[in-house]
Motif scaffolding. Structure first.
Motif, short mmCIF file in Angstrom:
data_model
loop_
_atom_site.label_atom_id
_atom_site.label_comp_id
_atom_site.label_asym_id
_atom_site.label_seq_id
_atom_site.Cartn_x
_atom_site.Cartn_y
_atom_site.Cartn_z
N GLN A 26 0.84 -1.19 0.00
CA GLN A 26 0.00 0.00 0.00
C GLN A 26 0.88 1.24 0.00
O GLN A 26 2.04 1.19 0.39
N ALA A 27 0.32 2.35 -0.48
CA ALA A 27 1.04 3.62 -0.51
C ALA A 27 0.03 4.75 -0.44
O ALA A 27 -1.14 4.57 -0.79
N GLU A 28 0.49 5.92 -0.01
CA GLU A 28 -0.43 7.07 0.05
C GLU A 28 -0.89 7.46 -1.35
O GLU A 28 -2.05 7.78 -1.58
N TYR A 29 0.07 7.40 -2.31
CA TYR A 29 -0.25 7.84 -3.69
C TYR A 29 0.19 6.76 -4.68
O TYR A 29 1.27 6.18 -4.53
N VAL A 30 -0.66 6.51 -5.67
CA VAL A 30 -0.33 5.49 -6.69
C VAL A 30 -0.44 6.10 -8.08
O VAL A 30 -1.39 6.83 -8.38
N ILE A 31 0.56 5.80 -8.92
CA ILE A 31 0.55 6.25 -10.32
C ILE A 31 0.61 4.99 -11.19
O ILE A 31 1.55 4.19 -11.05
N ILE A 32 -0.40 4.79 -12.03
CA ILE A 32 -0.43 3.60 -12.90
C ILE A 32 -0.04 4.04 -14.31
O ILE A 32 -0.73 4.85 -14.94
N VAL A 33 1.09 3.53 -14.81
CA VAL A 33 1.56 3.92 -16.16
C VAL A 33 1.24 2.80 -17.15
O VAL A 33 0.90 1.68 -16.76
N GLY A 34 1.37 3.12 -18.44
CA GLY A 34 1.19 2.09 -19.48
C GLY A 34 -0.26 1.75 -19.77
O GLY A 34 -0.57 0.62 -20.13
N MET A 35 -1.17 2.74 -19.60
CA MET A 35 -2.59 2.47 -19.86
C MET A 35 -2.87 2.64 -21.36
O MET A 35 -3.52 3.58 -21.79
N HIS A 36 -2.28 1.70 -22.16
CA HIS A 36 -2.53 1.76 -23.61
C HIS A 36 -3.01 0.40 -24.11
O HIS A 36 -2.98 -0.59 -23.39
N GLU A 37 -3.43 0.40 -25.35
CA GLU A 37 -4.02 -0.80 -25.97
C GLU A 37 -2.94 -1.55 -26.74
O GLU A 37 -1.93 -0.96 -27.12
N GLY A 38 -3.15 -2.84 -26.99
CA GLY A 38 -2.27 -3.59 -27.89
C GLY A 38 -1.12 -4.28 -27.18
O GLY A 38 -1.19 -4.58 -25.99
N LYS A 39 -0.04 -4.50 -27.92
CA LYS A 39 1.13 -5.24 -27.40
C LYS A 39 1.65 -4.52 -26.16
O LYS A 39 1.77 -3.30 -26.14
N ASP A 40 1.96 -5.28 -25.13
CA ASP A 40 2.42 -4.71 -23.85
C ASP A 40 1.39 -3.79 -23.21
O ASP A 40 1.71 -2.98 -22.34
N GLY A 41 0.15 -3.89 -23.67
CA GLY A 41 -0.89 -2.99 -23.16
C GLY A 41 -1.52 -3.51 -21.89
O GLY A 41 -1.17 -4.57 -21.37
N PHE A 42 -2.47 -2.73 -21.41
CA PHE A 42 -3.21 -3.10 -20.20
C PHE A 42 -4.66 -2.74 -20.51
O PHE A 42 -4.97 -1.57 -20.60
N PRO A 43 -5.57 -3.69 -20.73
CA PRO A 43 -5.43 -5.13 -20.49
C PRO A 43 -4.48 -5.82 -21.48
O PRO A 43 -4.44 -5.46 -22.66
N ALA A 44 -3.76 -6.81 -20.97
CA ALA A 44 -2.84 -7.58 -21.81
C ALA A 44 -3.65 -8.45 -22.76
O ALA A 44 -4.62 -9.07 -22.35
N PRO A 45 -3.26 -8.46 -24.04
CA PRO A 45 -3.97 -9.34 -24.97
C PRO A 45 -3.75 -10.81 -24.58
O PRO A 45 -2.67 -11.15 -24.07
N ALA A 46 -4.75 -11.63 -24.77
CA ALA A 46 -4.64 -13.06 -24.41
C ALA A 46 -3.56 -13.69 -25.28
O ALA A 46 -3.57 -13.55 -26.49
N ARG A 47 -2.60 -14.36 -24.62
CA ARG A 47 -1.50 -14.95 -25.39
C ARG A 47 -1.31 -16.39 -25.00
O ARG A 47 -0.19 -16.83 -24.77
N GLU A 48 -2.39 -17.11 -24.87
CA GLU A 48 -2.25 -18.47 -24.37
C GLU A 48 -1.92 -19.43 -25.48
O GLU A 48 -2.46 -19.34 -26.58
N SER A 49 -1.07 -20.39 -25.13
CA SER A 49 -0.83 -21.49 -26.04
C SER A 49 -1.91 -22.53 -25.76
O SER A 49 -2.59 -22.47 -24.73
N VAL A 50 -2.02 -23.50 -26.65
CA VAL A 50 -2.99 -24.58 -26.45
C VAL A 50 -2.67 -25.35 -25.16
O VAL A 50 -3.55 -25.90 -24.51
N ILE A 51 -1.40 -25.35 -24.75
CA ILE A 51 -1.00 -26.02 -23.49
C ILE A 51 -1.73 -25.38 -22.31
O ILE A 51 -2.32 -26.05 -21.47
#
Length: 649
Positions: free
Chosen positions: A565-590
């Protein structure tokens, strides 16, 4: 032949010449006797009625005695100074049914006898409204207990427990799921639960087992128990330490944990070198791997001896590790794994398993050479010993922390312990809103469908967070509950928080934001910068110590921030696509086959991850978006009323 104890009533009717007797029996049956002369019919009726009523009166005395005994035992049960469990209710209802079945009078006649009526109605209420009556009894008991034991709840932890925490602690059901939202004091509840069991003499320290997921969490729990309960006898263990303990006790020898489990570098080198050897020696393997990487994972694979490409091997090492881990956790043979795969992807899955088989073989050989076991093998071995009765569980109470992270394999270990000792109580504390480890095998349904997996139980919620303000809570809670599969629960905050407690900013505003924060953040306050991936750490943070010497800034991934926990939180990387958030599903059949089924809701786990990020903050949260390519979550938050600003306000 009609026995008296089946007669419900007798009627005498007159026809034109003859009389008729009518006998009412259970289940709506009626037997009629016609063709008797009217005078005779009347005489027989009077004689029969008197005999039957005399008999009934006599039987009512016996019935009243049986019913009296039954209501006395109900009275004793409801006045006990303890929780009235569902198991106790089921036993009581069976006893009531047996008592009613043993009465010499038909049940439907009991209301007619003054000496039976009240007792019968009392028994009937426990049969027909048992659950409501049990709840009312428990409510009254809890109110009495909370008042009588007030000094305990005020001193067991460093801060007094609130009402919802206290109620969770004293819940005596055999399975209890405590939904503990972010910052609601779950560790306090676990420590207080252990203290309560000893305080009430419901368990001795050696009958209480505390389980945590990581060594660090177990150590923290042990420190807290030593500090608050002044005992070393209750030891929090990890699931792996528990498995080790079971094996040691059952086989009198301690298995060695493989070096590979603690040395990630060695583990990856082993897998990569065997993978390279496979590809170099067998053309079919090399072709199979090339197809897997290009077609399914859509990676760019160099021509020729691609297995020697350092960039590719670096990227693949983590994947090999995860796939092997899932196969080890499954524990079954290759054919059993293939059988489990859905028809539509079975053939493809079988090919992948064949490609992984040599690595699995190499892993097993490495363990054998070392004369050691890995973590998965440890749990499989412990379950096996429990099922054979080679270890008898001494624990009457199992308390589990972070229950939402439980995997089917760990759940199997819990089930095996409870089979050993059928009256073992399971006290699980977790938060399905913070379930973010499906990729490592955690199965959310073990929490959301708790009763299906662990038997009948109670669910209670800790309803107050001591971390974030009402505004952060309102945004985070509404955002997470848009997924209908998440369990509904209240989570109230103690402070208000203003409209700007959650704000969206452009991603180039990190430096101005930190400049602004350096103007008012106190020396003992913490700023947490969070990102979906480690490599998204903002470059400006390299200079943070010289640029903002008065700020205490930490960077971590959202997964790593769980529990922080922290008094202040900064969330970076709020973009779409590769390395984005939400992360694109990258599951293998395994993963698709060997991991638990995901919920049928878009980005369900990624939503929980953002919920975790938002709820690390006490006062304020900023989300830094890519204005040209914003994350879909930005739009969702905007719809919930989160303001967007051009620069820090």
């Amino acid at each position: 032949l009609i026995p008296f104890n089946q007669l419900l009533s007798i009627h005498c009717k007159r026809g034109l010449v003859w009389g008729e007797l009518e006998f009412e029996l259970p289940a709506g049956k009626v037997v009629r006797l016609h063709g008797t002369e009217w005078q005779e019919t009347q005489a027989f009726y009077r004689h029969l009625l008197k005999s039957w009523l005399d008999w009934s009166e006599e039987m009512s005395l016996i019935s009243a005695e049986v019913l009296q005994r039954q209501t006395d035992s109900i009275q004793t049960l409801t006045q006990q100074d303890k929780w009235f469990s569902r198991q106790t209710l089921a036993t009581l209802q069976n006893a009531i049914r047996d008592s009613l079945g043993a009465l010499p009078l038909p049940v439907s006649r009991l209301e007619a006898f003054d000496n039976c009526r009240d007792h019968y109605q009392h028994c009937l209420r426990w049969l027909e409204q048992g659950e409501e009556t049990r709840t009312a009894v428990n409510q009254a008991w809890m109110d009495r207990t909370l008042a009588a034991e007030q000094p305990f709840f005020e001193t067991v932890e460093s801060s007094p427990l609130n009402v919802s925490q206290s109620k969770a602690v004293i819940n005596g059901e055999e399975g209890v799921l405590v939904l503990a939202g972010a910052g609601s004091g779950k560790t306090s509840v676990l420590v207080a639960r252990a203290a309560w069991l000893m305080h009430r003499q419901e368990a001795t320290p050696d009958q209480i087992l505390l389980l945590a997921f990581g060594r660090k969490a177990a150590e923290e729990m042990n420190d807290r128990i030593r500090e608050r309960l002044h005992t070393d006898e209750i030891q929090a263990k990890t699931f792996h330490a528990l498995a080790l303990h079971i094996i040691q006790q059952a086989s009198r020898k301690a298995p060695m944990i493989s070096q590979l489990e603690s040395d990630a570098k060695q583990r990856r080198e082993l897998l990569v070198s065997h993978w390279q050897q496979q590809c170099a020696e067998k053309k079919t393997q090399a072709n199979g791997w090339r197809r897997w990487l290009t077609e399914e994972l859509e990676w760019d694979v160099p021509e020729g001896d691609f297995w020697n490409d350092p960039k590719l091997t670096g990227r693949l090492a983590g994947r090999l590790e995860r796939w092997l881990g899932l196969m080890r956790m499954h524990g079954g043979s290759q054919s059993e794994m293939v059988e489990q795969a859905p028809e539509s992807i079975r053939a493809e899955f079988q090919q992948r398993v064949r490609l992984m088989a040599p690595l699995l073989k190499a892993w097993k050989k490495a363990l054998k050479d070392e004369n050691a076991v890995d973590f998965s093998g440890l749990i499989h071995q412990a379950v096996n010993l429990l099922d054979k009765g080679r270890f008898v569980s001494p624990w009457k109470h199992i308390l589990v922390d972070e229950f939402q992270d439980i995997s089917p394999q760990r759940a199997t270990l819990l089930a095996a312990l409870r089979r050993q000792n059928s009256r073992t109580c399971l006290f699980a504390v977790g938060d399905d809103w913070q379930a973010i480890y499906r990729f490592s095998g955690a199965e959310l349904a073990l929490t959301t469908a708790f009763e299906q997996h662990f038997g009948v139980g109670e669910q209670c919620a800790l309803d107050t967070t001591y971390r974030f303000n009402e505004r952060i809570g309102e945004i985070a809670n509404t955002f997470i509950q848009q997924n209908p599969y998440q369990l509904k629960k209240p989570l109230n905050s103690l402070s208000k928080g203003d409209k700007k407690a959650v704000t969206i900013l452009p991603q180039d505003q990190l430096e101005p934001l930190l400049d602004k924060l350096s103007g008012f953040v106190k020396a003992d306050e913490r700023i947490l910068v969070l990102a979906r991936y480690h490599h998204l750490r903002p470059a400006i943070l390299e200079k943070a110590a010289t640029k903002w010497p008065n700020l205490q800034i930490d960077f971590m991934t959202v997964h790593a921030s769980k529990g922080q926990q922290a008094e202040y939180v900064i969330i970076v990387g709020m973009h779409e696509g590769k390395d984005g958030f939400p992360a694109p599903a990258r599951e293998s059949v395994i993963e698709a086959v060997l991991l638990p089924e995901p919920e049928d809701f878009p980005d369900a786990e990624e939503r929980r991850l953002l919920y975790v990020a938002l709820t690390r903050a006490k006062h304020r949260v900023w989300l830094l978006q890519d204005v040209a390519n914003p994350s879909v979550f930005i739009e969702h938050l905007h719809r919930l009323g989160v303001p967007t600003q051009r620069k820090p306000g």
